[in-house]
Design a protein around this motif. Structure first.
Motif, PDB file in Angstrom:
ATOM      1  N   GLU A   1      43.541   4.784   5.105  1.00  0.00           N
ATOM      2  CA  GLU A   1      44.350   5.928   4.192  1.00  0.00           C
ATOM      3  C   GLU A   1      45.814   4.907   4.943  1.00  0.00           C
ATOM      4  OE1 GLU A   1      46.240  10.201   4.240  1.00  0.00           O
ATOM      5  OE2 GLU A   1      43.836   9.918   4.937  1.00  0.00           O
ATOM      6  N   VAL A   2      45.708   4.581   6.194  1.00  0.00           N
ATOM      7  CA  VAL A   2      46.450   4.387   6.681  1.00  0.00           C
ATOM      8  C   VAL A   2      46.847   2.774   6.578  1.00  0.00           C
ATOM      9  CG1 VAL A   2      47.818   3.089   9.154  1.00  0.00           C
ATOM     10  CG2 VAL A   2      46.530   5.734   8.415  1.00  0.00           C
ATOM     11  N   SER A   3      45.625   2.037   6.395  1.00  0.00           N
ATOM     12  CA  SER A   3      45.688   0.688   6.024  1.00  0.00           C
ATOM     13  C   SER A   3      46.100   0.206   4.925  1.00  0.00           C
ATOM     14  CB  SER A   3      44.198  -0.154   6.000  1.00  0.00           C
ATOM     15  OG  SER A   3      44.109  -0.233   6.969  1.00  0.00           O
ATOM     16  N   GLU A   4      46.465   1.261   3.331  1.00  0.00           N
ATOM     17  CA  GLU A   4      46.575   1.554   2.648  1.00  0.00           C
ATOM     18  C   GLU A   4      48.028   1.671   2.010  1.00  0.00           C
ATOM     19  OE1 GLU A   4      43.987   3.692   0.106  1.00  0.00           O
ATOM     20  OE2 GLU A   4      42.694   2.137  -0.017  1.00  0.00           O
ATOM     21  N   ALA A   5      48.916   2.158   3.296  1.00  0.00           N
ATOM     22  CA  ALA A   5      49.940   2.832   2.948  1.00  0.00           C
ATOM     23  C   ALA A   5      50.868   1.684   3.707  1.00  0.00           C
ATOM     24  CB  ALA A   5      50.354   4.024   3.515  1.00  0.00           C
TER      25      ALA A   5
ATOM     26  N   SER B   1      56.527  -1.315   7.895  1.00  0.00           N
ATOM     27  CA  SER B   1      55.821  -1.028   9.024  1.00  0.00           C
ATOM     28  C   SER B   1      55.627   0.205   9.618  1.00  0.00           C
ATOM     29  CB  SER B   1      56.944  -0.928  10.577  1.00  0.00           C
ATOM     30  OG  SER B   1      58.399  -0.617  10.551  1.00  0.00           O
ATOM     31  N   ALA B   2      54.696   0.287  10.715  1.00  0.00           N
ATOM     32  CA  ALA B   2      53.697   1.687  10.959  1.00  0.00           C
ATOM     33  C   ALA B   2      53.822   1.888  13.137  1.00  0.00           C
ATOM     34  CB  ALA B   2      52.158   1.774  10.614  1.00  0.00           C
ATOM     35  N   ILE B   3      53.799   3.084  13.403  1.00  0.00           N
ATOM     36  CA  ILE B   3      54.095   3.280  14.800  1.00  0.00           C
ATOM     37  C   ILE B   3      53.477   4.316  14.795  1.00  0.00           C
ATOM     38  CG2 ILE B   3      55.688   4.466  16.327  1.00  0.00           C
ATOM     39  CD1 ILE B   3      58.218   3.788  14.634  1.00  0.00           C
ATOM     40  N   PHE B   4      52.470   3.423  16.049  1.00  0.00           N
ATOM     41  CA  PHE B   4      51.503   4.281  16.494  1.00  0.00           C
ATOM     42  C   PHE B   4      52.040   5.115  17.908  1.00  0.00           C
ATOM     43  CE2 PHE B   4      49.350   1.245  13.397  1.00  0.00           C
ATOM     44  CZ  PHE B   4      48.576   2.443  13.503  1.00  0.00           C
ATOM     45  N   LEU B   5      51.571   6.507  17.881  1.00  0.00           N
ATOM     46  CA  LEU B   5      51.619   7.156  19.096  1.00  0.00           C
ATOM     47  C   LEU B   5      50.444   7.722  19.569  1.00  0.00           C
ATOM     48  CD1 LEU B   5      54.792   9.563  17.575  1.00  0.00           C
ATOM     49  CD2 LEU B   5      55.053   7.049  19.390  1.00  0.00           C
TER      50      LEU B   5
ATOM     51  N   GLY C   1      59.371   9.321   7.594  1.00  0.00           N
ATOM     52  CA  GLY C   1      58.336   8.466   6.923  1.00  0.00           C
ATOM     53  C   GLY C   1      57.403   9.323   7.038  1.00  0.00           C
ATOM     54  N   GLU C   2      55.615   9.026   6.508  1.00  0.00           N
ATOM     55  CA  GLU C   2      54.680   9.391   6.232  1.00  0.00           C
ATOM     56  C   GLU C   2      53.802   9.475   7.750  1.00  0.00           C
ATOM     57  OE1 GLU C   2      51.848  11.285   4.474  1.00  0.00           O
ATOM     58  OE2 GLU C   2      54.124  10.051   3.156  1.00  0.00           O
ATOM     59  N   VAL C   3      53.649  11.151   7.981  1.00  0.00           N
ATOM     60  CA  VAL C   3      52.570  11.244   9.253  1.00  0.00           C
ATOM     61  C   VAL C   3      51.070  11.418   8.632  1.00  0.00           C
ATOM     62  CG1 VAL C   3      52.558  13.097  10.979  1.00  0.00           C
ATOM     63  CG2 VAL C   3      54.904  11.444  10.268  1.00  0.00           C
TER      64      VAL C   3
END
Length: 66
Positions: free
Chosen positions: A10-14, A20-24, A43-45
């Motif tokens: 899901e994250v890879s396709e988004a 970009s993506a931020i991982f917390l 953003g999408e969470v």
């Protein structure tokens, strides 16, 4: 590393070119406070929970990429 394949997919396709993506990692605090801080950016969470061992594995993998 304890992360469900569905979540990774899901994250890879988004993440598309030009995005970009931020991982917390939120620990010992209210995750809703972190989400509230990010909300203005619209953003999408995506959310997942890891056990401590898997969390450390993710940390080590991310360190190798920097």
């Amino acid at each position: 590393l304890g992360i469900q394949k569905k979540f990774v997919k899901e994250v890879s396709e988004a993440i598309k070119p030009g995005t970009s993506a931020i991982f917390l990692v939120v620990r010992d605090s209210d995750p809703n406070a972190a989400l509230a801080t990010l909300r203005p950016y619209k953003g999408e969470v995506y959310h997942t929970s890891l056990n401590p061992e898997d969390e450390e594995s993710v940390r080590q993998a991310l360190k190798k990429r920097t």
